[in-house]
Each structure stands twice: as structure tokens, then as C-alpha cells.
Design a protein around this motif. Structure first.
Motif, PDB file in Angstrom:
ATOM      1  N   ALA A 142       0.818  -1.016   0.030  1.00 37.94           N
ATOM      2  CA  ALA A 142       0.008   0.096  -0.018  1.00 37.94           C
ATOM      3  C   ALA A 142       0.664   1.300  -0.114  1.00 37.94           C
ATOM      4  N   LEU A 143       1.940   1.003   0.798  1.00 41.21           N
ATOM      5  CA  LEU A 143       2.954   2.340   0.926  1.00 41.21           C
ATOM      6  C   LEU A 143       3.500   2.668  -0.404  1.00 41.21           C
ATOM      7  N   GLN A 144       3.977   1.380  -1.182  1.00 43.13           N
ATOM      8  CA  GLN A 144       4.605   1.542  -2.336  1.00 43.13           C
ATOM      9  C   GLN A 144       3.786   2.105  -3.432  1.00 43.13           C
ATOM     10  N   TRP A 145       2.342   1.664  -3.392  1.00 42.37           N
ATOM     11  CA  TRP A 145       1.328   2.182  -4.279  1.00 42.37           C
ATOM     12  C   TRP A 145       1.120   3.741  -4.295  1.00 42.37           C
ATOM     13  N   GLN A 146       1.005   4.085  -2.886  1.00 39.79           N
ATOM     14  CA  GLN A 146       0.683   5.775  -2.579  1.00 39.79           C
ATOM     15  C   GLN A 146       2.064   6.326  -3.126  1.00 39.79           C
ATOM     16  N   ASP A 151       3.395   9.853  -7.548  1.00 39.70           N
ATOM     17  CA  ASP A 151       4.258  10.308  -8.861  1.00 39.70           C
ATOM     18  C   ASP A 151       3.398  10.357  -9.857  1.00 39.70           C
ATOM     19  N   LEU A 152       2.409   9.532 -10.137  1.00 36.87           N
ATOM     20  CA  LEU A 152       1.488   9.730 -11.480  1.00 36.87           C
ATOM     21  C   LEU A 152       0.699  11.029 -11.412  1.00 36.87           C
TER      22      LEU A 152
END
Lengths: 547, 121
Positions: A142-146, A151-152
Motif C-alpha cells: 500500500a505504501l509503495q502504491w501510494q 508520482d502519477l
């Protein structure tokens, strides 16, 4: 026996309490490292073992020689035989779907074996640790996705900042564009560059693929395109150079080739040059509904190391409209049914919206209705370019409003226009003298339109459009003819009196002398018009000659 | 639409000291439809008449075709050696006459007396 049974029961209670405590500790954190450390520590301390570790994680607790950890983590099955002197036990950890994702390995002190309670404890702990590790991993993801999301979002902000904020204002023309990305960032590309010569260069492109990678290629395309436009290259050279440049950047950009349509509008000559590089056909529709499809004249930019583009040039007549779009506009689905090019064209042809903005809204509305709320599957971009039609008043805005008359081509009816214009001018605050000037100028323009433009054919009408502006009144007098043959010439009264020049033919001269600005615009076959401007406060130079 | 017809009244008048003058008093519109009213009336004036006074006091609308008819009348008058004086034009039409250059061949006077007096000049 009673005493030993009581002791056993007591021991079980202690173990159970330890298990509960272990479980509490394991679930007190969602940090993966922390979960692993706690699990191993409990195992070694509670059971007084030599050491413990998980096969697929580097962490260990107690005395775990690296070689032993490495050998026992080896899944080839050879480890146990190599290290037979060291007693160890393995407990699998499984995820929710029952797949084993690691093993807990415990190393026993020499001569120590585990009783049933102890193995039970370790098995239960392994189950608890599985859940805690899984949760910690979800948290990590979840942290990575955040991070990726932020970034996006930043990339999207950059892309938006590169997108045009304002449409250029081109006299007699209207332009509107809309681009909607399917993901956070899109692969469609739209740019409009206005040159110092007042020419406008437009590109609508579609980078192969979608999302961030395509957006990056789009950004690089933008820089190259802008540089080439500003260096004054023509459309053919721009497309040819862009193709070579893009291709020479290597495999990845070649896979993300760009289909594009380039347009160059010259609003002074009313010409439109179009070059289609592997893109969907553009639609060019004239005021009579006549259609030209501008199909691809070459391959997409960056696909092949060579190109043979052919730009096409058109006269941009009054009332003409152009639609340029990306394939997202046709690849809209209703179940299995694709919207398609034919439907898009039909929608554009039948659209009666007088403005480019209105036309775009109407297209989007039709597409939404067709897809019935189904998710957008591709980036969607469309650009509409209009030239104002002769028969419609100029586009209205807050400071401007128009009155339109249509008169039969019968002499005498010019007085209707004359008197209407006089009333409007009076309301606008023009003085009596200027109103008289205006009346004569409009009467002369109407008479010319009736006599010369429409040849006094009463079936044809003369259009008069009075546009009120804050500082001026603009009058357009429109007919069906091909416009006056010559320029306004000053009458030579001596020649007239000696019959060397016709007594008639002073209309254009009078108009030119009485208004602040006049032009005669010929736009066969659709008609011609005289456009006159009379200002509320004419500057000294422009003040008409007076007696 | 009914165009306002050109009305024209021809009368003889004594101007002191030059004597008899033919006055053409125009009213209404002078346009391309006024050919008979302008040129027809002029043709009714005998060649012996040497002085013609044009009264435009009643003219509301005069366009370039109307001016062309006036010029044609002036050409004919000049051929027969008749002198023409003009008065009664509204300020805007005075400006238009000046722009076109007619004032080179006829003087625009503020009123009938001034126009009359000009024949003796």
C-alpha cells in the motif's frame, strides 16, 4: 499422578498464555521487519532454543550460523542431509489461499527434542505469524502504491501544465479542443502554436500505447514539434524530420510511434494546409455540407526510417468546419458494438451547434449516450476549427450583440437596413452627423448587393448583420455574388461632366469616404460581403473627409 | 415597400436684377427610380431658359444613383449653356455633393435668396 496431571495442566495454561501474548505482540505492528523479529524472538526465548529464522527472509534470532541458514533455506532438499548433526524442525507458513510462502526453521540445542505441546505451540505461532506477515506485506505494498500514485499525480500535473490553457483568438475563426485521458496521464497529444505571422500550426497526435510511458513520449514529441514550428519549417519538413528524429531514438520510441495530423491555418489568405501521418481521417465540411476526408498520406511518425508525406492545401471558405480526433473518439463501445468512424462523421455532419465548443459538447454527449456509462477504454481527443459563416452573425460575447436582417433584392428595401442601423446607432450614442454617414454607407452597400451581387433577383436576399461592440458598430452586407470587380475609385467630376466617365458608380467611393473601415470580401461560390466599421470615437487619421 | 416618390414642381420666378429663372423644387427621394422626375422634367424646360434654380429643401433621401441623375441633368444644362444654382440641401448631402465634386459645377447656397443673387455674379 494427580500432581503431575495438575502440573501438566498448569504448563498448558502457561503455554496458552504465552501464545496469546505472542499473538498480541505479533499483531501489534504492521512493519514487516518488526513482525519477523518478534516472531523469531518469541520462538527462541519461550522454548529456550538455539536459534530460529524464516527461509525466505534474511532475519534470524539466536545462534544461527550464516552457512546453516543458507543451507536450510535451500529448497533443493539437500540441506537436511548435509547438516544432519544439527537438529532442526520446519514449520510452514501459508497465505490465505493455502500456498506456502516461507518456513519457520528452529534449531534445537544438542540432545533437545520438542514435546507435543511445544510443537503445537510452534504450529500455532506459525499460523499467527503468517497472518501478521501477510498484513505487513499488504501494508508495504500500500505504501509503495501510494508513492506510485503520488508520482502519477505529479506527472499528470506536469502533463496538464503542458496542455494548452487558452485557445488562440483568430478573427473570423473559432477553435475548440478537448482531451480526456483514460488513465492518470495520457498518450494523446494536442498542441496549437500561433506564429508571429498570425499563422496557426496545430497538431493532434496519438502515441501508441497508453499511460505514463506514452505520456513521456508525448512530452518529448512536444518539445521537438515546437522547436521545429518555431524554426519556420513547413508541414512536410516538420513531419519528415520528426519521423527521422523519433525513429533514430531506438527500439522503445519506435514501439511508441505517433500517429498525427498537422494543420497550418493562414487566416489572412484563408487557407488550410493539412498533413496526415498515419492518423484517423480528418473531416472537412463546407457550408453546403460537402465533405472531404483527409486520409493518411504516410506512416505514423517514428515507425519507419523513411517517409513520403503529402500535405494538402484547401481554401478555408466561410462556414467550413474541420474535425480532427484520436481513435478514442471512435472506439467507444456499447456492449460489442463500436461507435466507429461513420457514426462520428454523421454526428459531426448533423450537428447544428453554431460554435466549436458547442460542437465538442454535442459530440461528447452523443458518445456518452452511446456507451451508456461504460468506462472509457482509450484517451479521447478532438479539435474543431470553424470559419464564421456568412449568414450567421459573429459569435456573441458579453460585450457584443448582433441584429440580423434579410432583405429582398428590391430597390427601396435598403431603407429598412438604413433606418434599422440608424436606430441602433442612436441607441449606441452616435451623433447625428455620423448617423447620416452610416445611413448613406449602408444604403450604398445594400444597393450594390441588390443590383450587382444578386442582379435584382428577388428570390435572393441581402443579409445585413449589425454587430454592436463597445467602441464601434460593425455592419456586414452579404450577397450571393462574386464581389465587386474593382476597388473604390474617386470619381472624376470633370470626366463625368464631359461624358468621359459614367455618371454612376460612386457607391464604393462614398462608403469608403464615410465609414472608418471597410473591406469587400469575395468568397465564391458562397457569396461576398462588405464589412464596414464605424467607431464611436474615430481617431484623427481615420476621420472621414468632411466638407 | 412603397418608395417615396420623387415630387418635382417647376415654376418661373423673377430674380432681381437678372430677371426670369426656372425653379425645380424637388421633394421626397431621389434614387435610380427618379429618372423621369429629374431628366423628364428637365427636358420640359425650353432651351431658351438660361437660368435654373434647384431647390432640394424637401429631399429626405438621395443616393449615388440619384446624384448620377443630377449630374446627367447638369451635363445637359451645360451643353445648352444654362447656369445652375443649388440650395436647400441638408448638411449631410452638402457633404456628399462636395465629396463627389459636383460643387465644381454648381454652388450650394444656404437659401433661395442667396442662390438667386448668385446669378448676377
Amino acid at each position: 499422578m494427580e500432581t503431575s496431571e495438575a502440573l501438566l495442566a498448569q504448563q498448558q495454561v502457561v503455554r496458552l498464555q504465552a501464545l496469546l501474548e505472542a499473538s498480541r505482540q505479533l499483531h501489534s505492528t504492521i512493519e514487516l521487519d518488526e513482525v519477523l523479529r518478534i516472531a523469531l524472538e518469541i520462538v527462541v526465548r519461550e522454548l529456550e532454543l538455539d536459534g530460529a529464522f524464516f527461509t525466505s527472509f534474511p532475519q534470524s534470532y539466536g545462534e544461527v550460523p550464516l552457512a546453516v541458514q543458507k543451507a536450510l533455506s535451500d529448497t533443493s532438499g539437500m540441506a537436511s542431509t548435509l547438516l544432519s548433526d544439527k537438529a532442526s524442525l520446519r514449520f510452514p507458513l501459508c497465505d490465505k489461499s493455502g500456498d506456502r510462502f516461507t518456513e519457520l526453521v528452529v534449531l534445537l540445542p544438542v540432545g533437545r527434542s520438542l514435546d507435543l505441546d511445544e510443537t503445537d505451540f510452534l504450529e500455532s505461532l506459525a499460523v499467527q505469524a503468517s497472518v501478521a506477515i501477510e498484513n505487513a506485506r499488504f501494508h508495504q505494498r500500500a505504501l509503495q502504491w501510494q508513492r506510485v500514485e503520488s508520482d502519477l499525480a505529479a506527472a499528470r500535473r506536469v502533463q496538464l501544465s503542458l496542455v494548452l490553457q487558452n485557445m488562440p483568438e483568430i478573427p473570423e475563426y473559432g477553435i475548440a479542443a478537448r482531451s480526456v485521458a483514460c488513465y492518470e496521464v495520457g498518450g494523446d497529444y494536442l498542441d496549437i502554436v500561433t506564429m508571429p505571422s498570425r499563422e496557426t500550426v496545430i497538431v493532434v497526435g496519438d502515441v501508441a500505447g497508453k499511460g505514463l510511458a506514452s505520456a513521456l513520449v508525448g512530452a518529448s514529441f512536444r518539445s521537438a514539434f515546437r522547436a521545429m514550428v518555431h524554426s519556420g519549417l513547413n508541414l512536410l519538413d516538420i513531419a519528415t524530420n520528426m519521423n527521422l528524429l523519433h525513429y533514430s531514438e531506438g527500439d522503445e520510441p519506435q514501439r511508441r510511434y505517433v500517429t498525427a495530423i498537422l494543420l497550418r491555418l493562414n487566416p489572412t489568405e484563408h487557407s488550410l494546409e493539412i498533413l496526415n501521418a498515419g492518423h484517423n481521417p480528418a473531416f472537412l465540411v463546407d457550408s453546403g455540407g460537402g465533405l472531404k476526408k483527409i486520409k493518411a498520406s504516410g506512416t505514423p511518425i517514428g515507425l519507419l526510417p523513411f517517409s513520403s508525406y503529402v500535405p494538402q492545401k484547401y481554401q478555408f471558405e466561410p462556414g467550413m468546419r474541420v474535425l480532427v480526433y484520436t481513435d478514442g473518439m471512435t472506439e467507444v463501445f456499447h456492449g460489442e458494438d463500436e461507435f466507429g468512424e461513420a457514426r462520428l462523421l454523421e454526428t459531426f455532419l448533423s450537428c447544428e451547434e453554431p460554435t466549436p465548443e458547442g460542437t465538442l459538447s454535442s459530440l461528447w454527449h452523443t458518445l456518452e449516450a452511446f456507451s451508456d456509462g461504460q468506462d472509457q477504454s482509450d484517451d479521447m481527443t478532438a479539435l474543431v476549427l470553424f470559419r464564421e459563416p456568412l449568414w450567421r452573425p459573429p459569435l456573441m460575447d458579453d460585450n457584443r450583440s448582433s441584429i440580423e436582417l434579410q432583405l429582398p433584392s428590391r430597390l427601396g428595401f435598403e431603407k429598412v437596413a438604413m433606418n434599422t442601423a440608424a436606430s441602433v446607432a442612436r441607441l449606441m450614442g452616435f451623433g447625428d452627423e455620423r448617423i447620416e454617414d452610416l445611413k448613406t454607407a449602408i444604403a450604398e452597400a445594400c444597393i450594390n448587393a441588390m443590383e450587382h451581387g444578386n442582379k435584382l433577383d428577388e428570390a435572393l436576399s441581402v443579409g445585413v448583420v449589425l454587430s454592436m461592440r463597445p467602441d464601434a458598430l460593425e455592419v456586414k452586407v452579404v450577397d450571393n455574388g462574386s464581389g465587386p470587380a474593382g476597388q473604390a475609385t474617386t470619381p472624376d467630376i470633370d470626366k463625368k461632366m464631359h461624358e468621359e466617365e459614367e455618371a454612376r458608380g460612386m457607391g464604393m467611393f462614398l462608403i469608403q469616404s464615410l465609414v472608418d473601415e471597410v473591406e469587400w470580401v469575395s468568397s465564391p461560390p458562397t457569396g461576398s460581403y462588405a464589412r464596414m466599421v464605424i467607431r464611436l470615437n474615430p481617431t484623427h487619421e481615420e476621420r472621414p473627409k468632411s466638407s | 415597400m412603397q418608395e417615396k416618390m420623387t415630387q418635382v414642381k417647376m415654376e418661373e420666378k423673377e430674380c432681381v436684377p437678372v430677371g426670369s429663372v426656372t425653379v425645380l423644387r424637388f421633394a421626397g427621394d431621389i434614387t435610380s427610380a427618379s429618372k423621369a422626375a429629374v431628366l423628364g422634367t428637365y427636358q420640359g424646360i425650353p432651351d431658351t431658359t438660361k437660368r435654373i434654380l434647384l431647390d432640394f429643401s424637401g429631399v429626405d433621401y438621395l443616393n449615388s444613383s440619384g446624384i448620377a441623375l443630377i449630374i446627367q441633368m447638369m451635363i445637359a444644362a451645360s451643353k445648352t449653356g444654362q447656369r445652375i444654382q443649388t440650395f436647400g440641401l441638408k448638411p449631410h448631402f452638402q457633404k456628399v455633393f462636395t465629396m463627389v465634386g459636383i460643387t465644381k459645377y454648381t454652388t450650394l447656397h444656404p437659401d433661395e435668396n442667396a442662390a438667386c443673387a448668385a446669378f448676377s455674379a
